[in-house]
Write a protein that holds these residues in place. Sequence first.
Motif, PDB file in Angstrom:
ATOM      1  N   SER A 103      54.239 -68.269  -7.225  1.00  0.00           N
ATOM      2  CA  SER A 103      53.103 -67.654  -6.540  1.00  0.00           C
ATOM      3  C   SER A 103      51.838 -67.867  -7.357  1.00  0.00           C
ATOM      4  CB  SER A 103      53.344 -66.163  -6.351  1.00  0.00           C
ATOM      5  OG  SER A 103      52.167 -65.531  -5.888  1.00  0.00           O
ATOM      6  N   VAL A 104      50.724 -68.159  -6.681  1.00  0.00           N
ATOM      7  CA  VAL A 104      49.448 -68.308  -7.389  1.00  0.00           C
ATOM      8  C   VAL A 104      48.996 -66.969  -7.978  1.00  0.00           C
ATOM      9  CG1 VAL A 104      48.729 -70.316  -6.051  1.00  0.00           C
ATOM     10  CG2 VAL A 104      48.056 -68.027  -5.289  1.00  0.00           C
ATOM     11  N   LYS A 105      49.585 -65.870  -7.492  1.00  0.00           N
ATOM     12  CA  LYS A 105      49.275 -64.563  -8.060  1.00  0.00           C
ATOM     13  C   LYS A 105      49.951 -64.384  -9.416  1.00  0.00           C
ATOM     14  CE  LYS A 105      48.684 -62.303  -3.604  1.00  0.00           C
ATOM     15  NZ  LYS A 105      49.224 -61.290  -2.687  1.00  0.00           N
ATOM     16  N   ASP A 106      51.068 -65.086  -9.631  1.00  0.00           N
ATOM     17  CA  ASP A 106      51.810 -64.965 -10.886  1.00  0.00           C
ATOM     18  C   ASP A 106      51.306 -65.918 -11.958  1.00  0.00           C
ATOM     19  OD1 ASP A 106      53.432 -63.040  -9.721  1.00  0.00           O
ATOM     20  OD2 ASP A 106      54.965 -64.501  -9.154  1.00  0.00           O
ATOM     21  N   ARG A 107      51.002 -67.162 -11.547  1.00  0.00           N
ATOM     22  CA  ARG A 107      50.612 -68.173 -12.534  1.00  0.00           C
ATOM     23  C   ARG A 107      49.989 -69.352 -11.813  1.00  0.00           C
ATOM     24  NH1 ARG A 107      54.220 -72.159 -15.521  1.00  0.00           N
ATOM     25  NH2 ARG A 107      55.758 -71.429 -14.042  1.00  0.00           N
ATOM     26  N   LEU A 108      49.045 -70.014 -12.472  1.00  0.00           N
ATOM     27  CA  LEU A 108      48.415 -71.217 -11.931  1.00  0.00           C
ATOM     28  C   LEU A 108      48.798 -72.421 -12.779  1.00  0.00           C
ATOM     29  CD1 LEU A 108      44.832 -69.848 -11.243  1.00  0.00           C
ATOM     30  CD2 LEU A 108      46.541 -70.479  -9.535  1.00  0.00           C
ATOM     31  N   VAL A 123      51.970 -78.018  -3.424  1.00  0.00           N
ATOM     32  CA  VAL A 123      51.417 -76.724  -3.022  1.00  0.00           C
ATOM     33  C   VAL A 123      51.816 -76.408  -1.585  1.00  0.00           C
ATOM     34  CG1 VAL A 123      49.448 -76.833  -4.586  1.00  0.00           C
ATOM     35  CG2 VAL A 123      49.199 -77.705  -2.269  1.00  0.00           C
ATOM     36  N   TYR A 124      51.907 -75.126  -1.299  1.00  0.00           N
ATOM     37  CA  TYR A 124      52.123 -74.649   0.066  1.00  0.00           C
ATOM     38  C   TYR A 124      50.861 -73.941   0.500  1.00  0.00           C
ATOM     39  CZ  TYR A 124      53.885 -72.305   4.139  1.00  0.00           C
ATOM     40  OH  TYR A 124      54.044 -71.877   5.423  1.00  0.00           O
ATOM     41  N   LYS A 142      35.017 -65.386 -10.381  1.00  0.00           N
ATOM     42  CA  LYS A 142      35.076 -63.925 -10.515  1.00  0.00           C
ATOM     43  C   LYS A 142      35.729 -63.270  -9.300  1.00  0.00           C
ATOM     44  CE  LYS A 142      31.199 -63.338 -13.653  1.00  0.00           C
ATOM     45  NZ  LYS A 142      29.872 -62.768 -13.852  1.00  0.00           N
ATOM     46  N   ASN A 143      35.564 -63.868  -8.130  1.00  0.00           N
ATOM     47  CA  ASN A 143      36.161 -63.288  -6.919  1.00  0.00           C
ATOM     48  C   ASN A 143      37.615 -63.718  -6.738  1.00  0.00           C
ATOM     49  OD1 ASN A 143      35.863 -65.936  -6.160  1.00  0.00           O
ATOM     50  ND2 ASN A 143      34.483 -65.547  -4.452  1.00  0.00           N
ATOM     51  N   GLY A 144      38.173 -64.445  -7.712  1.00  0.00           N
ATOM     52  CA  GLY A 144      39.580 -64.835  -7.668  1.00  0.00           C
ATOM     53  C   GLY A 144      39.849 -66.137  -6.938  1.00  0.00           C
ATOM     54  N   ILE A 145      38.826 -66.757  -6.346  1.00  0.00           N
ATOM     55  CA  ILE A 145      39.031 -67.985  -5.586  1.00  0.00           C
ATOM     56  C   ILE A 145      39.291 -69.149  -6.537  1.00  0.00           C
ATOM     57  CG2 ILE A 145      37.907 -69.689  -4.085  1.00  0.00           C
ATOM     58  CD1 ILE A 145      36.478 -67.358  -2.727  1.00  0.00           C
ATOM     59  N   VAL A 146      40.298 -69.940  -6.195  1.00  0.00           N
ATOM     60  CA  VAL A 146      40.639 -71.142  -6.946  1.00  0.00           C
ATOM     61  C   VAL A 146      40.410 -72.330  -6.026  1.00  0.00           C
ATOM     62  CG1 VAL A 146      42.515 -72.410  -8.048  1.00  0.00           C
ATOM     63  CG2 VAL A 146      42.363 -69.934  -8.321  1.00  0.00           C
ATOM     64  N   ASN A 147      39.757 -73.362  -6.522  1.00  0.00           N
ATOM     65  CA  ASN A 147      39.537 -74.569  -5.722  1.00  0.00           C
ATOM     66  C   ASN A 147      40.729 -75.502  -5.847  1.00  0.00           C
ATOM     67  OD1 ASN A 147      36.993 -73.691  -5.000  1.00  0.00           O
ATOM     68  ND2 ASN A 147      35.978 -74.802  -6.637  1.00  0.00           N
ATOM     69  N   TRP A 157      52.973 -72.871  -5.516  1.00  0.00           N
ATOM     70  CA  TRP A 157      52.973 -74.226  -6.053  1.00  0.00           C
ATOM     71  C   TRP A 157      54.243 -74.432  -6.872  1.00  0.00           C
ATOM     72  CZ3 TRP A 157      53.019 -75.275 -11.324  1.00  0.00           C
ATOM     73  CH2 TRP A 157      52.813 -74.183 -12.155  1.00  0.00           C
ATOM     74  N   MET A 158      54.566 -75.686  -7.160  1.00  0.00           N
ATOM     75  CA  MET A 158      55.659 -76.032  -8.062  1.00  0.00           C
ATOM     76  C   MET A 158      55.370 -77.381  -8.695  1.00  0.00           C
ATOM     77  SD  MET A 158      58.944 -77.414  -5.868  1.00  0.00           S
ATOM     78  CE  MET A 158      59.269 -75.900  -5.049  1.00  0.00           C
ATOM     79  N   PRO A 159      55.915 -77.618  -9.896  1.00  0.00           N
ATOM     80  CA  PRO A 159      55.716 -78.918 -10.521  1.00  0.00           C
ATOM     81  C   PRO A 159      56.334 -80.022  -9.662  1.00  0.00           C
ATOM     82  CG  PRO A 159      56.606 -77.334 -12.097  1.00  0.00           C
ATOM     83  CD  PRO A 159      56.660 -76.696 -10.740  1.00  0.00           C
ATOM     84  N   LEU A 160      55.781 -81.213  -9.782  1.00  0.00           N
ATOM     85  CA  LEU A 160      56.369 -82.358  -9.093  1.00  0.00           C
ATOM     86  C   LEU A 160      57.733 -82.667  -9.696  1.00  0.00           C
ATOM     87  CD1 LEU A 160      53.310 -84.780  -8.863  1.00  0.00           C
ATOM     88  CD2 LEU A 160      54.300 -83.414  -7.025  1.00  0.00           C
ATOM     89  N   PRO A 161      58.689 -83.086  -8.874  1.00  0.00           N
ATOM     90  CA  PRO A 161      59.995 -83.460  -9.438  1.00  0.00           C
ATOM     91  C   PRO A 161      59.872 -84.748 -10.244  1.00  0.00           C
ATOM     92  CG  PRO A 161      59.895 -84.003  -7.112  1.00  0.00           C
ATOM     93  CD  PRO A 161      58.625 -83.260  -7.437  1.00  0.00           C
ATOM     94  N   LYS A 162      60.820 -84.956 -11.126  1.00  0.00           N
ATOM     95  CA  LYS A 162      60.857 -86.209 -11.874  1.00  0.00           C
ATOM     96  C   LYS A 162      61.201 -87.337 -10.915  1.00  0.00           C
ATOM     97  CE  LYS A 162      62.217 -84.135 -16.219  1.00  0.00           C
ATOM     98  NZ  LYS A 162      63.227 -84.057 -17.262  1.00  0.00           N
TER      99      LYS A 162
END
Length: 75
Positions: free
Chosen positions: A6-11, A20-21, A40-45, A64-69
């Motif tokens: 979750s983008v709320k947990d970690r970027l 990304v979903y 400041k408003n929490g928006i990520v580009n 989001w998740m890392p790309l697979p190998k």
Amino acid sequence: MSEWISVKDRLPNIFDEVLVYDTFSDTSISIAWRETTPRKNGIVNWYWNSQMSYPEDLTHVTHWMPLPKPPEVTP
């Protein structure tokens, strides 16, 4: 394969390409990257390379998740 984060947990790191979903459409899974730290408003580009000649932004990324190998290729 990795689990969705979750983008709320970690970027991801800035400019790292990740899966990304985006909830704008039910089937919107893309390879994308984030360009800046959260404002400041929490928006990520978030951006992805579309069929256009320039990156398009994604506005509803929730996970989001890392790309697979890549697969091992044997000649």
